[in-house]
Every structure is written in C-alpha cells, then in structure tokens.
Scaffold this active site. Structure first.
Site: not given
Ligand code: GLC
Ligand code: CA
Length: 578
Positions: A99, A256, A327
C-alpha cells in the site's frame, strides 16, 4: 483489443494485517501470521496479495499514517519477517502488492519534524500557509471531521491535512518529495514486490491558489476536496512516476480515487498507463444520502447503472477493478442481503454477490473474511470501537446533540470497524485469531462463521469462491469477454452477458429476498445452454466442469425460456453460439 496481461487474469486478496492473524499473543495481527496462512490463500486460488500498510507508524489511522516508509511497523514484525513472507509467497506463485500512502505522512515522520522546524532541505515538503486573521487559510473540512488545517506554533503557520491532523499532506510540487517517494518505491520493488495499491492517489495534485469552498446550511466547513480530486497535476505526477519508476518493472498498480467517473478514470488507466486500474466509489454510494452515515436502502437500479457505465466506459480501453469490500467498507453480505443473520440467506446472498462481481469484466478484489461471509459487527458501547473516523463521527454527533441510539445505528451500518474485526479462523477462543486479548473485539458470530467450518462444508461460501476463481482460469470469456446488460430498469434482477470468441455466458441474479419469474431476452429465447454454476444446487454438480474434467456438453442442456429464480439465486449459463 484483448491485450492479455497477468494483472487482468489475476484475483487479488486484500489483507488487513492488524486483524489477520496474531502469532505472538500481543493481540495484533503480524507478518508471521500472514506467512502462516499462505497455504490457505493458495487453496482459495488467489494470485495476488495486497497488504494494507505494514510500515512504521504511530497508528493514528492504523498504518495509513507512516513515520518510516522503509521500515516495518514494530507490532507487525521485522524486515526479515517481511522478506520471508515475500519469499514464501513467491514459492507458492503468489504476488505481493504494498500500500503506497504518499498523499500524506505521519506528523511523526522525520520529514515533517524537520519541516516544522523550518529545516531548509525540508522547508517545502508539506503544505504550509499563513492564517487569515487568526483563522485557517481556507474553510475546508478534513475527511474525518474538523478543519483541514492545523496551526503549528513551532513554525508559526498552518499545515494542510486532508485526513486527521496526524496525517499532514505532502507537497508534491516539491521535486525533492517526488524523488524521495520514487526512491522509496524502488527500494520495495527491488526487494521483489509486484506492485502497489495507491492510497487516495488522485489527491496528490493541489491547486495553485486555495479558495474557500461553499458551505452547506448548518455546516461550518466547506468541501475543499472538490478543488483537489483529479487536479491535472495529479495526472502529471503519476505520468512522471510511471516514467521514473513503474515502467521499469512488470507490475500491477491500482489507484484509490474518490470522485472519479469512467471519463475521468481514463486519464489514469487508458492502455494501462500510468496505472492499470483505479478503485472508483460510485457504487459505494447507492445506500447513502448526504453522507455515508445517512443510511438509505440500496438502490439496485442505480447500482446496475453505475456498474454498467463502468463496464462499458472502460471496457478494454482501460481496465476495471471489481470490489464490494475493503477495510473502509461495511461487510457486503450485511449491506446488500436482507436477513443476513439467517444462515441460509447469508450463504445464498454472499454467493450471489460473489457471482455478480467475479463474472464482470475486470480484476476482482476479495477482502479478508469475505470468502467466508463475515458480517457487520454491533458493539453496544462506543468504547469498543477503534476507528478514528467512527469515533470522530460519534463525538461530533454527540456535540450536536444527537442521540446515542441514532448514531450507533449509523455506525452499525457503515463503520469501517465492521471490516476490521479479527479474521475468524475457528470456533476457538477469539476465533483463533490470538492467544492474547485482541486489539478490537471479535464478532460474536465466529462460532458459526469461521474458516475451519467453511473448509469442511463442501457447499460453503469459501468453496464457491474457489469455484469462481477456478472458472476464471478455465474460461477466457470471464476475463476478456465484452459486457452487455439486459433489462437495466428491472428493480429485482441483474442480468448480463459476457461474450468472447463465439462463447457467451449469461448471468442471472436475483437481488432480492422474494422469488422472481423471468423470461430471457429475445436473443437467448429457445437457445440451448448449460448451467455451469448455481448457488442453490450443490457445488459438486458443477465441479467436473469447473475442473475441466468435462466440458459444457457433459452437463445436461436446458432450453432458455421463462424461469423461476428463488431469493438471491445466481445462475450462470454457458452458451455456444456456433
Ligand atoms: C484511504 C484508506 C483509508 C485511510 C485514508 C487516509 O481512503 O483506504 O483507510 O483512512 O485513505 O489514508
Ligand atoms: Ca502479534
């Protein structure tokens, strides 16, 4: 064009290491716990493991706040544990994605510590601004509540944090930041890592001028994300990252990206560049009103429209990621299936959802526990929750005078902790997750819902997932076939076809808890077809076909006309048009 790629054919399994398996009794999952379960993952048949952050972190956001990118989180183990995990994974043909969390670091990262002290080298590593007459530079909110700016007395300026105040945003405009990130990426890739899931990667580009955002009535803050998400600078940085790093390796990459449409997404994934896939969020909003906490019944027509737009919009010009769980999301079986507490509905519903997802075009992502149908959790006390977003939502709600019960109802439906309770391995104490006290409570349903029970039951959700993954390896139409949706406005059924090279699959799904009667579209009416998968019949009926010991002709043919579909039934027909 069906440009064949390993990352299109693969199935990914996401691990949240903190909640996967604890091997040293401290109540926190660890890298050795992942290594211990590689045989299990291999038996499931997945190809790629994505590990949520494993790096050094003070855990303000469970590892999404990194204080050292090139070291392992103390609780998770050591670098040699990681190297062993990687080696053992490779020995089983499993690839590993890490990640990449580079929109922000932890405020305890040495870069931030130096930047706040105005060290000349790190001066511009973060986004510092003067206040406006004693107030923050803009009125933007942070993702989990409050202002997106925090005043720092050491530097006498405000820094931007789109997430918690312990997650200051990096300044990607600064070349030294980009170079440091690329160097860190090469560090992991040279160890043999196979790619990255990139956290909120479409937020890294920030506008030149920061303006206040409109404020909805009754609110204090405005939505600055709308100025930031998908800023052209994000494309520019990702193209540079591609040239500098990604293009030099054979990788899988998935970004993402909140607030993307298929049109916008093509900027990231056209022809696999600079990223292979993105995680879009549109289909995660069909049970939300103003915010995710404003819970609405699932709008299935909207869901189908969204999925279909993505299927058609990217097609093979780009490539879709396919997910219902991760998650950050509640458990899909609780979210989309009524009466999920009933064992039969739960099993049937989970298999229907899996069929829907795995038979679309794209790369499927399974989140730990999804393959055994793990469910949402409902702790009565807020003290039992751990997620920073959930806790901020609760505190803010209470401050505004909202009732405990109303807030908890939203939390039961949407809290990220629904996904973060320990993986349920067995009916032993703490579901076999730990011999100590788990960092978050185990879901009470572990006695019925656990891996050991699932492995023994030849009709479990687990074995159904195995079957779906096997089928994917057998039938190129599942990976490369075109997608056509039928009866899009039907409120209860999802019907689509995949077609490739004279083969087609017709997928029929009953999304509801009531029986449905359905007449197949004219193109299929009267055609002969083989039923290759059905979640209401024993899986044993289909294994010879799934395994490749018999072909479609070996299954008794049916004539497609009008059929009855029981609650949450899923059927997959194979049709040979030749
Ligand atoms: C993304 C992650 C999440 C996190 C956020 C800030 O959305 O999936 O779990 O809190 O980024 O890093
Ligand atoms: Ca541990």
């Amino acid at each position: 064009m069906d440009q064949r790629k390993w990352w299109k054919e693969a199935v990914v399994y996401q691990i949240y290491p903190r909640s996967f398996l604890d091997t040293n009794g401290d109540g926190i999952g660890d890298l050795n716990g992942i290594t211990a379960k590689l045989d299990y993952l291999q038996a499931l048949g997945v190809d790629v493991l994505w590990l949520s952050p494993i790096f050094r972190s003070p855990n303000a956001d469970n590892g999404y706040d990194i204080s050292d990118y090139e070291d392992i989180m103390t609780e998770f183990g050591t670098m040699s544990d990681f190297e062993r995990l990687l080696q053992e994974a490779k020995a089983r043909g499993l690839k590993v994605l890490l990640d990449l969390v580079v929109n922000h670091t932890s405020d305890e990262h040495p870069w931030f510590v130096a930047s706040r002290q105005n060290d000349p080298h790190y001066h511009n590593f973060y986004i510092w601004r003067e206040g406006k007459a004693g107030a923050p530079p803009t009125n933007w909110f942070a993702a989990f509540g409050g202002s997106a700016w925090k005043y720092d007395s050491e530097r006498d300026a405000y820094y931007l944090h789109l997430f918690t105040e312990k997650q200051p945003d990096l300044n990607w405009e600064e070349r030294k930041v980009r170079e440091a990130v690329y160097k860190m990426m090469r560090f992991w890739l040279d160890k043999g890592v196979d790619g990255f899931r990139m956290d909120v990667i479409n937020l890294i580009g920030k506008p030149d001028i920061f303006e206040d955002a409109p404020v909805a009535s009754g609110e204090v803050y405005g939505n600055g994300f709308s100025f930031i998400a998908n800023h052209p600078k994000s494309y520019q940085y990702l193209r540079e990252m591609y040239e500098e790093v990604l293009s030099h390796y054979d990788l899988m990459t998935v970004g993402e990206t909140p607030a993307v449409t298929p049109e916008i997404a093509l900027n990231y994934v056209q022809d696999g560049k600079p990223l292979n896939m993105v995680f879009q969020f549109e289909h995660m909003d069909v049970d939300s009103g103003q915010s995710k906490w404003d819970v609405r019944p699932v709008d299935w027509i909207r869901f189908k429209q969204i999925m279909s737009r993505w299927q058609e919009g990217l097609g093979d010009r780009g490539w879709n990621s396919l997910y219902l769980n991760n998650h950050d999301q509640p458990r899909s079986v609780s979210r989309y299936v009524r009466y999920a507490h009933d064992p039969e509905y739960r099993k049937r519903g989970a298999k229907m959802l899996a069929t829907m997802l795995h038979l679309m075009q794209g790369t499927p992502f399974i989140y730990q526990g999804e393959e055994i149908g793990m469910t949402n959790v409902a702790f009565s006390r807020i003290e039992d929750y751990r997620d920073v977003e959930t806790l901020q939502f609760y505190d803010e709600g209470r401050r505004k005078g909202q009732r405990h019960e109303a807030l908890m109802a939203a939390i039961y439906a949407k809290s990220r902790d629904n996904a973060r309770t320990p993986m349920q391995w067995s009916s032993d104490a703490y579901a076999g997750f730990t011999s100590g006290t788990p960092w978050i409570k185990v879901n009470e349903d572990y006695k019925e819902i656990n891996v050991a029970a699932a492995l023994e039951d030849s009709d479990s959700i687990f074995h159904y997932y195995r079957a779906l993954i096997r089928l994917r390896k057998r039938l190129p139409v599942i990976v490369y076939g075109t997608y056509t949706v039928y009866d899009l406005e039907h409120p209860s059924l999802y019907v689509y076809e995949r077609r490739y090279d004279g083969d087609s699959l017709l997928v029929l799904l009953n999304l509801t808890d009531s029986p449905q009667s359905y007449t197949v579209p004219a193109t299929f009416y009267g055609k002969t077809a083989a039923l290759i998968l059905n979640n209401t019949e024993p899986l044993a009926t289909f294994w010879p076909y799934i395994d490749g010991t018999c072909d479609a002709e070996g299954l008794s043919p049916e004539t497609l006309t009008t059929m009855a579909l029981s609650p949450y039934e899923a059927r997959v027909y194979h049709i040979n048009h030749a």
